[in-house]
Design an enzyme around this catalytic site. Structure first.
Site, PDB file in Angstrom:
ATOM      1  CG  ASP A 110      28.712 -16.195   7.520  1.00 10.60           C
ATOM      2  OD1 ASP A 110      29.675 -15.848   8.241  1.00 10.60           O
ATOM      3  OD2 ASP A 110      28.642 -15.913   6.308  1.00 10.60           O
ATOM      4  CE  LYS A 123      29.454 -12.448   6.276  1.00 14.74           C
ATOM      5  NZ  LYS A 123      30.540 -12.930   5.415  1.00 14.74           N
ATOM      6  CG  ASN A 133      25.560 -12.532   6.380  1.00 13.78           C
ATOM      7  OD1 ASN A 133      25.651 -12.102   5.235  1.00 13.78           O
ATOM      8  ND2 ASN A 133      26.196 -13.612   6.780  1.00 13.78           N
TER       9      ASN A 133
END
Length: 161
Positions: free
Chosen positions: A29, A31, A34
């Protein structure tokens, strides 16, 4: 902007995860949301809620994460015949997402696909080969304003203080 200097730190964090012994980790994940910046202005990768050990054969077969940054291998893994592909390309899943992140940082846009409003349709398009458009190249050195060749024609400070 900080992003031009922090890309290497993010890449090094991913490299660390992917080469960690005895079991490498895939984040799944990557992105902008993050990536955190600490007090020392260093990039920190966070939110490992859907990460997996690469050695685990289970848990890598679900299309999880953010559709805008999701790798085609991860989307295709939802079908029975492609589970081995997701496992074999586990690190590539993060590398694809990192590439999309770099695109976002370069263009300063959070959506590489503004013409698609349905995330499920977008995932199908990504599996079929759709990628973010290539951003414009940086200006070449000869296109940038140059210093005057004659030192006497350069601007000077007239501040006497």
């Amino acid at each position: 902007m900080w992003c031009h200097f922090k890309n290497r730190e993010i890449a090094e964090a991913l490299s660390y995860l992917h080469t960690r012994e005895p079991f490498p980790i895939v984040h799944r994940d990557i992105k902008p949301q993050n990536i955190l910046i600490d007090d020392g202005m260093h990039a920190k990768l966070c939110d490992f809620g859907i990460s997996r050990l690469i050695a685990q054969r289970s848990g890598m077969t679900t299309a999880v994460g953010t559709p805008l940054c999701m790798a085609p291998e991860l989307v295709r893994a939802g079908t029975a015949g492609n589970r081995d592909e997701a496992h074999a390309n586990a690190a590539a899943i993060d590398v694809y997402s990192f590439g999309v992140l770099l695109w976002m940082l370069w263009t300063q846009q959070l959506n590489p696909y503004p013409d698609v409003d349905d995330p499920w349709r977008l995932l199908g398009m990504i599996v079929d080969g759709r990628r973010p458009p290539m951003p414009p190249p940086p200006p070449r050195a000869r296109d940038r304003p140059s210093e005057p060749a004659n030192a006497s024609s350069r601007p000077i400070s007239t501040d006497d203080a």
